[in-house]
Design an enzyme around this catalytic site. Sequence first.
Site, short mmCIF file in Angstrom:
data_model
loop_
_atom_site.label_atom_id
_atom_site.label_comp_id
_atom_site.label_asym_id
_atom_site.label_seq_id
_atom_site.Cartn_x
_atom_site.Cartn_y
_atom_site.Cartn_z
N LEU A 33 1.05 -1.13 0.17
CA LEU A 33 0.09 0.03 0.00
C LEU A 33 0.97 1.29 0.14
O LEU A 33 1.98 1.16 0.47
CB LEU A 33 -0.84 -0.06 1.28
CG LEU A 33 -1.76 -1.16 1.36
CD1 LEU A 33 -2.79 -0.96 2.45
CD2 LEU A 33 -2.75 -1.51 0.02
N HIS A 37 -3.63 4.39 -1.83
CA HIS A 37 -4.78 3.37 -1.49
C HIS A 37 -5.29 4.08 -0.23
O HIS A 37 -6.29 3.87 0.09
CB HIS A 37 -3.83 2.13 -0.69
CG HIS A 37 -3.49 1.33 -1.93
ND1 HIS A 37 -1.92 1.17 -2.24
CD2 HIS A 37 -3.94 0.47 -3.03
CE1 HIS A 37 -1.81 0.16 -3.34
NE2 HIS A 37 -3.10 -0.05 -3.76
N GLN A 61 -4.96 -12.97 -12.07
CA GLN A 61 -4.83 -11.70 -13.00
C GLN A 61 -3.59 -11.67 -13.64
O GLN A 61 -3.29 -10.56 -14.31
CB GLN A 61 -5.55 -10.84 -12.45
CG GLN A 61 -4.68 -10.04 -11.19
CD GLN A 61 -5.44 -8.87 -10.80
OE1 GLN A 61 -6.55 -9.27 -9.85
NE2 GLN A 61 -5.06 -7.68 -10.92
N GLY A 155 -8.95 3.36 -7.78
CA GLY A 155 -8.16 4.09 -8.28
C GLY A 155 -8.20 4.37 -9.63
O GLY A 155 -8.40 3.25 -10.53
N SER A 194 2.33 0.38 -6.39
CA SER A 194 3.02 -0.37 -5.56
C SER A 194 4.27 -0.77 -6.44
O SER A 194 5.18 -1.38 -5.76
CB SER A 194 1.99 -1.56 -5.51
OG SER A 194 1.07 -1.39 -4.79
O1 PAF Z 1 -6.21 -2.91 -8.69
C1 PAF Z 1 -5.76 -3.90 -8.02
O2 PAF Z 1 -5.16 -3.90 -7.01
C2 PAF Z 1 -6.45 -5.38 -8.35
O3 PAF Z 1 -6.62 -5.22 -9.69
C3 PAF Z 1 -7.86 -5.38 -7.61
C4 PAF Z 1 -8.79 -4.68 -8.10
C5 PAF Z 1 -7.54 -5.69 -6.20
C6 PAF Z 1 -8.31 -6.74 -7.99
O4 PAF Z 1 -7.19 -7.86 -7.66
#
Ligand code: PAF
Length: 288
Positions: A33, A37, A61, A155, A194
Amino acid sequence: MHIFHSIADLRSYLRLQRQQGKTVGFVPTMGALHEGHLSLIEASKAQNDLSVCSIFVNPIQFNNPDDLARYPRTLDSDCAMLAPAGCDAVFAPSAEEMYGKATASDAYAKPILKFDFGTLEHVMEGQFRPGHFNGVGIVVSKLFNIVQPDRTYFGQKDLQQVAVVRQMMIDLGFQIELHPCPTLREPDGLAMSSRNRNLTVEERAIAPHIFKGLSLAKSLLLSGRPPAEVKREITAHFEQQPAFRLEYFEIVDAHSLQTIEAMADAGQTALCIAAHLGKVRLIDNVVF
Ligand code: PAF
């Protein structure tokens, strides 16, 4: 501040809170973070009785295993930032908790469902990170089902993610308010991310070129130069910076994310960029 690793424990805590009539704001994150955030937590605190932050590095992802391995995992320092920011509960599940039991070959059960966001994902991030938005769609919808928030905060640095999540919420009928929040920048213009902590000192010093490129493009467009010409100029600008490997620079409509031929074609124009600097892939955008 409560820290939950299990879905069942988080659900029973939230059930009790809702029985007391409390509204819930939700900030999904992958941890590591930064102030950006915290600004989402602040926005949630201003509008809800209770703020929940999830910290989960979502393996499905990532289309690049090295990127997943390198992604910073800093739960203790994240919690040390969230507690004084007034976050009420952190949800930090394992991949197995989110996706189900591991098998002999996998660390967790892989979901079978696939999301297809059509034209929203055939461009930019979706084009260079196949499967990325499917993974985002699955994890965000699961998190929404677990937390059942009244409002959620994302964001705008991830502009395409916001567009995809907005569409998913419409298509699946989530009764949640989506609040996109402005990108926070370092004093030299670099968008907070990050991934910035993986930059070397030398790379960090030149990383603000990305925002400088976007700002130059914006001023060229506002002075009346056609988008195609500006795109060529910015691309050439990055070709002269050997430390950067430009993946894309696009001038699009901020909602449909489709390329525009003229400024008048867009309600709001978004300039979106992705570039590699050393081993780090950075993205940024400006909307006007
Ligand atoms: O933006 C992110 O940090 C990620 O894509 C999320 C929305 C937490 C999904 O894993």
